[in-house]
Design a protein around this motif. Structure first.
Motif, PDB file in Angstrom:
ATOM      1  N   ILE A  96       0.868  -1.177   0.000  1.00 29.44           N
ATOM      2  CA  ILE A  96       0.000   0.000   0.000  1.00 29.44           C
ATOM      3  C   ILE A  96       0.905   1.228   0.000  1.00 29.44           C
ATOM      4  O   ILE A  96       1.723   1.407   0.908  1.00 29.44           O
ATOM      5  CB  ILE A  96      -0.916   0.008   1.228  1.00 29.44           C
ATOM      6  N   PHE A  98       1.351   5.415  -0.142  1.00 35.21           N
ATOM      7  CA  PHE A  98       0.771   6.755  -0.049  1.00 35.21           C
ATOM      8  C   PHE A  98       1.914   7.747   0.131  1.00 35.21           C
ATOM      9  O   PHE A  98       3.039   7.369   0.444  1.00 35.21           O
ATOM     10  CB  PHE A  98      -0.249   6.861   1.093  1.00 35.21           C
ATOM     11  N   LYS A 100       3.512  11.309   1.812  1.00 36.42           N
ATOM     12  CA  LYS A 100       3.478  12.249   2.932  1.00 36.42           C
ATOM     13  C   LYS A 100       4.114  13.536   2.406  1.00 36.42           C
ATOM     14  O   LYS A 100       5.175  13.495   1.759  1.00 36.42           O
ATOM     15  CB  LYS A 100       4.298  11.671   4.089  1.00 36.42           C
ATOM     16  N   GLN A 162      -7.220  10.815   8.499  1.00 37.94           N
ATOM     17  CA  GLN A 162      -6.769   9.750   7.606  1.00 37.94           C
ATOM     18  C   GLN A 162      -7.903   8.863   7.113  1.00 37.94           C
ATOM     19  O   GLN A 162      -7.965   8.531   5.920  1.00 37.94           O
ATOM     20  CB  GLN A 162      -5.729   8.883   8.336  1.00 37.94           C
ATOM     21  N   GLN A 166     -12.981  10.816   4.361  1.00 34.26           N
ATOM     22  CA  GLN A 166     -13.100  10.462   2.953  1.00 34.26           C
ATOM     23  C   GLN A 166     -11.772  10.686   2.207  1.00 34.26           C
ATOM     24  O   GLN A 166     -10.879  11.380   2.672  1.00 34.26           O
ATOM     25  CB  GLN A 166     -14.227  11.231   2.274  1.00 34.26           C
ATOM     26  N   GLY A 167     -11.681  10.044   1.048  1.00 31.11           N
ATOM     27  CA  GLY A 167     -10.501  10.212   0.215  1.00 31.11           C
ATOM     28  C   GLY A 167      -9.327   9.382   0.677  1.00 31.11           C
ATOM     29  O   GLY A 167      -9.478   8.379   1.380  1.00 31.11           O
ATOM     30  N   GLN A 168      -8.151   9.804   0.289  1.00 30.06           N
ATOM     31  CA  GLN A 168      -6.931   9.050   0.563  1.00 30.06           C
ATOM     32  C   GLN A 168      -6.358   9.384   1.928  1.00 30.06           C
ATOM     33  O   GLN A 168      -6.824  10.279   2.619  1.00 30.06           O
ATOM     34  CB  GLN A 168      -5.922   9.313  -0.549  1.00 30.06           C
ATOM     35  N   TRP A 169      -5.305   8.656   2.303  1.00 31.33           N
ATOM     36  CA  TRP A 169      -4.706   8.823   3.631  1.00 31.33           C
ATOM     37  C   TRP A 169      -3.866  10.092   3.762  1.00 31.33           C
ATOM     38  O   TRP A 169      -3.533  10.514   4.871  1.00 31.33           O
ATOM     39  CB  TRP A 169      -3.790   7.634   3.926  1.00 31.33           C
ATOM     40  N   THR A 170      -3.498  10.704   2.648  1.00 33.05           N
ATOM     41  CA  THR A 170      -2.468  11.745   2.657  1.00 33.05           C
ATOM     42  C   THR A 170      -2.754  12.867   3.648  1.00 33.05           C
ATOM     43  O   THR A 170      -1.859  13.338   4.343  1.00 33.05           O
ATOM     44  CB  THR A 170      -2.296  12.325   1.245  1.00 33.05           C
ATOM     45  N   LYS A 171      -4.001  13.314   3.741  1.00 35.55           N
ATOM     46  CA  LYS A 171      -4.286  14.466   4.606  1.00 35.55           C
ATOM     47  C   LYS A 171      -4.141  14.133   6.084  1.00 35.55           C
ATOM     48  O   LYS A 171      -3.966  15.039   6.904  1.00 35.55           O
ATOM     49  CB  LYS A 171      -5.666  15.046   4.304  1.00 35.55           C
ATOM     50  N   LYS A 173      -1.674  12.326   7.137  1.00 34.46           N
ATOM     51  CA  LYS A 173      -0.250  12.023   7.301  1.00 34.46           C
ATOM     52  C   LYS A 173       0.655  13.231   7.073  1.00 34.46           C
ATOM     53  O   LYS A 173       1.839  13.166   7.391  1.00 34.46           O
ATOM     54  CB  LYS A 173       0.153  10.930   6.294  1.00 34.46           C
TER      55      LYS A 173
END
Length: 280
Positions: A96, A98, A100, A162, A166-171, A173
């Motif tokens: 997985i 993502f 940062k 995270q 909603q959405g991806q983990w980026t926000k 991290k």
């Protein structure tokens, strides 16, 4: 070699540790540890220097992140079998990936900001892999030739941002200060086996993480090769390889960080970090 940056924020200078663990100034030799300075031939040139001939830095200066000019901060999720189990997740059939934000990078002992609206700021001790030359479509057999060295990373995470927004983990991290990196860049020749390093993390003196890179699902060699199939890895790029069990999200009940908490963490042979958390 153990390479580092020291000095006030924005004014860091390059240094290396001598045999007694003291900082020696390298600013007369290189500007910082970034880009071409991390190429194998550049590290060989630094390796030829006798640290005892370099100026000694007295006292205990602030340490900056051990790598400068990082273009990509790539993270691997759920990469420890025992961590996947504690979160109730299945082992992923492929890594997985993502990202940062590089703006999250700070020094290993800098204070860490709990962002506004955060209720679930968490910790993650991780092995960082620093790329030393451009890697594109490399095989597993040659992957380690592209590794300049290793460092400690605290992949600080806001779990609600995270996973619940909603959405991806980026926000969850990438908040400012969420990427303490260092204290040192330990060159690859000093680490016999990156898949056999003890790692730990404590919060206010209580140990929560006590693991080993042995339980990684996808090891360093595989990750460098795998990532290079999708993007070029450039000198100074960092791969943060995942965390062992013991994160706050895995506690029953959950435990998350609050202002005034002190987190200490380290990896065998790579040094220690210490951060005090404050409310942003």
């Amino acid at each position: 070699m153990k390479l580092l940056h020291y000095g006030p924020l924005g004014q860091e200078k390059p240094g290396m540790l001598d045999k007694d663990g003291r900082i020696r100034d390298l600013s007369g030799k290189v500007a910082n540890f970034a880009g071409s300075t991390l190429l194998p031939e550049s590290l060989d040139a630094l390796r030829a220097i006798d640290p005892m001939t370099l100026p000694l830095i007295e006292g205990n200066p602030r340490l900056g992140a051990c790598v400068a000019g990082t273009g990509k901060f790539i993270c691997i999720g759920l990469n420890y079998s025992d961590h996947a189990a504690e979160t109730g997740a299945t082992v992923p059939p492929e890594p997985i990936i993502f990202m940062k934000a590089t703006s999250a990078i700070v020094g290993p002992n800098d204070p860490v900001e709990i962002p506004r609206g955060s209720l679930k700021t968490d910790w993650e001790v991780e092995l960082g892999v620093v790329i030393g030359k451009t890697a594109k479509y490399v095989s597993e057999a040659e992957a380690m030739d592209y590794v300049a060295g290793y460092c400690v990373i605290n992949d600080v995470s806001e779990r609600a941002f995270q996973a619940e927004r909603q959405g991806q983990w980026t926000k969850g991290k990438s908040c400012d200060t969420f990427g303490p990196t260092g204290p040192w860049l330990v060159t690859a020749d000093e680490i016999d086996d990156p898949q056999n390093l003890k790692m730990h993390l404590e919060v206010n003196g209580r140990k929560f993480q006590d693991g080993s890179t042995k339980t990684m699902i996808y090891g360093v060699r595989y990750l460098v090769s795998y990532l290079s199939q999708f993007m070029s890895l450039l000198p100074g790029d960092i791969i943060s390889t995942g965390t062992p069990p013991g994160v706050g999200l895995g506690q029953k009940p959950n435990i998350f960080l609050k202002a005034g908490d002190v987190v200490t963490l380290g990896i065998e042979g790579l040094g220690m970090q210490r951060q005090e958390f404050y409310q942003g």
